[in-house]
Write an enzyme that holds these catalytic residues in place. Structure first.
Site, PDB file in Angstrom:
ATOM      1  N   THR A 121       4.538  -0.146   7.374  1.00 55.61           N
ATOM      2  CA  THR A 121       3.908   0.148   6.079  1.00 55.61           C
ATOM      3  C   THR A 121       2.978  -1.003   5.720  1.00 55.61           C
ATOM      4  O   THR A 121       3.257  -2.158   6.036  1.00 55.61           O
ATOM      5  CB  THR A 121       4.956   0.332   4.971  1.00 55.61           C
ATOM      6  OG1 THR A 121       4.274   0.445   3.704  1.00 55.61           O
ATOM      7  CG2 THR A 121       5.941  -0.819   4.886  1.00 55.61           C
ATOM      8  N   GLY A 122       1.874  -0.678   5.072  1.00 62.19           N
ATOM      9  CA  GLY A 122       0.931  -1.720   4.682  1.00 62.19           C
ATOM     10  C   GLY A 122      -0.487  -1.210   4.802  1.00 62.19           C
ATOM     11  O   GLY A 122      -0.729   0.000   4.773  1.00 62.19           O
ATOM     12  N   GLY A 137      -3.208   0.184   6.400  1.00 68.50           N
ATOM     13  CA  GLY A 137      -3.257   0.932   7.649  1.00 68.50           C
ATOM     14  C   GLY A 137      -4.358   0.490   8.594  1.00 68.50           C
ATOM     15  O   GLY A 137      -4.161   0.443   9.815  1.00 68.50           O
ATOM     16  N   THR A 177       4.221   4.529   0.896  1.00 67.64           N
ATOM     17  CA  THR A 177       4.666   4.963   2.224  1.00 67.64           C
ATOM     18  C   THR A 177       6.192   4.876   2.327  1.00 67.64           C
ATOM     19  O   THR A 177       6.810   3.965   1.800  1.00 67.64           O
ATOM     20  CB  THR A 177       3.986   4.154   3.345  1.00 67.64           C
ATOM     21  OG1 THR A 177       2.593   4.378   3.272  1.00 67.64           O
ATOM     22  CG2 THR A 177       4.456   4.547   4.721  1.00 67.64           C
ATOM     23  N   VAL A 212      -7.739   8.458   7.607  1.00 69.80           N
ATOM     24  CA  VAL A 212      -6.426   8.498   8.236  1.00 69.80           C
ATOM     25  C   VAL A 212      -6.002   7.065   8.521  1.00 69.80           C
ATOM     26  O   VAL A 212      -6.764   6.289   9.108  1.00 69.80           O
ATOM     27  CB  VAL A 212      -6.469   9.334   9.534  1.00 69.80           C
ATOM     28  CG1 VAL A 212      -5.167   9.213  10.297  1.00 69.80           C
ATOM     29  CG2 VAL A 212      -6.768  10.799   9.211  1.00 69.80           C
ATOM     30  N   GLY A 213      -4.806   6.716   8.093  1.00 72.14           N
ATOM     31  CA  GLY A 213      -4.311   5.360   8.306  1.00 72.14           C
ATOM     32  C   GLY A 213      -3.441   5.267   9.543  1.00 72.14           C
ATOM     33  O   GLY A 213      -3.542   6.073  10.480  1.00 72.14           O
ATOM     34  N   ASP A 214      -2.568   4.276   9.540  1.00 71.52           N
ATOM     35  CA  ASP A 214      -1.694   4.053  10.691  1.00 71.52           C
ATOM     36  C   ASP A 214      -0.514   5.021  10.740  1.00 71.52           C
ATOM     37  O   ASP A 214       0.035   5.289  11.813  1.00 71.52           O
ATOM     38  CB  ASP A 214      -1.149   2.617  10.649  1.00 71.52           C
ATOM     39  CG  ASP A 214      -0.363   2.331   9.366  1.00 71.52           C
ATOM     40  OD1 ASP A 214      -0.798   2.791   8.283  1.00 71.52           O
ATOM     41  OD2 ASP A 214       0.681   1.658   9.443  1.00 71.52           O
TER      42      ASP A 214
HETATM   43  N1  ASP Z   1       0.124   2.333   5.844  1.00 71.86           N
HETATM   44  C1  ASP Z   1      -0.258   3.315   4.858  1.00 71.86           C
HETATM   45  C2  ASP Z   1      -1.694   3.725   5.098  1.00 71.86           C
HETATM   46  O1  ASP Z   1      -2.512   2.880   5.405  1.00 71.86           O
HETATM   47  C3  ASP Z   1      -0.115   2.825   3.454  1.00 71.86           C
HETATM   48  C4  ASP Z   1       1.193   2.166   3.101  1.00 71.86           C
HETATM   49  O2  ASP Z   1       1.968   1.809   3.966  1.00 71.86           O
HETATM   50  O3  ASP Z   1       1.460   2.009   1.923  1.00 71.86           O
HETATM   51  O4  ASP Z   1      -2.008   4.862   4.892  1.00 71.86           O
END
Ligand code: ASP
Length: 292
Positions: free
Chosen positions: A212-213, A215, A162, A191-193
């Site tokens: 980021t992280g 989601g 991300t 679908v993530g955050d």
């Molecule tokens: N937050 C992103 C998701 O869950 C992934 C990431 O931040 O690496 O899609």
């Protein structure tokens, strides 16, 4: 001195011993370029879109070109952008083969009358906007250097990559942008955050935030929007708000990080993952980049 600042991330979670020097150098260069642009009077909104476009194009992080396929074997992309001065936002979710998902998100904000477009309808909209498309997905996408296939049984290991940018311009406007190929091993349509205004991206007149992280955990914790709310009506300062929100992410079984810039030009990085690729520069901030 009129404050201005930009901060970038290239994703939460770094693996010990891996060489991130190319990604770190790219983040450092983009932070410097972004600060120069802000100094010249470029808007925060344009600065965050420009930085994220560069990160999408390079493929050193898990966004745009660096995205990895889902379990059905193809890349699906999520992105969002928010203009905190005008309280406008745009986002795309689960779109395919658009070179710059962040610009698709910006067009949703500027031209669709909506905030979030997903899937096939989003693709139809992108077509009407004439945005650059990936002609040959098999050769275009490449797993970023040093990134290994995911351990699908470990949700924390699945989050990787991300990109995001937050900026304050010389008119005092704040903006945030985030773009991702999502987590490794994600289900088709997951679908993530990142494309969600609130969990993944937030900007108002106080603060701009990109997350980021993992989601799923950011969605359950409220993510960037929760952090901004802790500041807006909870009275928390930006550091305390970030720490409290990330503690909630941890309680939901995830980890990750945020970048934020406040209306006074303070830049904050916070993470509870093992490291976060990040950079910043501004009127009172010498160009800086780090990974762990
Ligand atoms: N937050 C992103 C998701 O869950 C992934 C990431 O931040 O690496 O899609």
């Amino acid at each position: 001195m009129t404050p201005y600042a930009i901060a970038l991330h290239g994703g939460a979670g770094v693996k010990p011993g891996r060489d991130y020097s190319r990604a770190e150098a790219q983040l450092r260069r983009l932070a410097g370029d972004g600060a120069e642009a802000l100094k010249r009077g470029v808007s925060a909104l344009d600065a965050v879109e420009t930085a994220v476009r560069a990160l999408e194009a390079e493929g050193l992080c898990v966004a745009g070109r660096g995205s990895a396929p889902n379990t059905a074997g193809y890349v699906e992309l999520d992105a969002s952008i928010m203009d905190g001065a005008a309280m406008r936002a745009g986002a795309v979710a689960a779109v395919r083969d658009v070179v710059h998902p962040i610009t698709a998100a910006r067009r949703v904000m500027d031209a669709s009358g909506h905030v979030l477009l997903a899937g096939a309808g989003a693709m139809d909209f992108i077509e009407t906007q004439g945005l650059a498309r990936v002609e040959d997905p098999a050769s275009y996408y490449r797993i970023p250097d040093g990134v290994e296939p995911a351990d699908f049984d470990d949700p924390k290991a699945a989050a990787h990559g991300t990109v995001g940018a937050v900026a304050l311009d010389r008119q005092g406007r704040l903006a945030a942008a985030t773009s991702t190929g999502g987590t490794f091993g994600k289900h088709a349509g997951r679908v993530g955050d990142t494309p969600l205004i609130g969990p993944g991206t937030w900007a108002d007149s106080n603060v701009a935030i990109s997350a980021t992280g993992v989601g799923e955990a950011f969605i359950l914790a409220g993510g960037a929007g929760d952090m901004a709310a802790r500041m807006r009506y909870g009275g928390a300062d930006v550091n305390a708000a970030a720490d409290a929100m990330l503690a909630d992410v941890a309680r939901r079984g995830g980890d990750g990080g945020v970048i934020a810039v406040t209306r006074s030009g303070e830049v904050v990085f916070a993470w509870n993952s093992p490291g976060m690729k990040r950079a910043a520069a501004g009127a009172a901030i010498p160009v800086f980049a780090a990974v762990v």
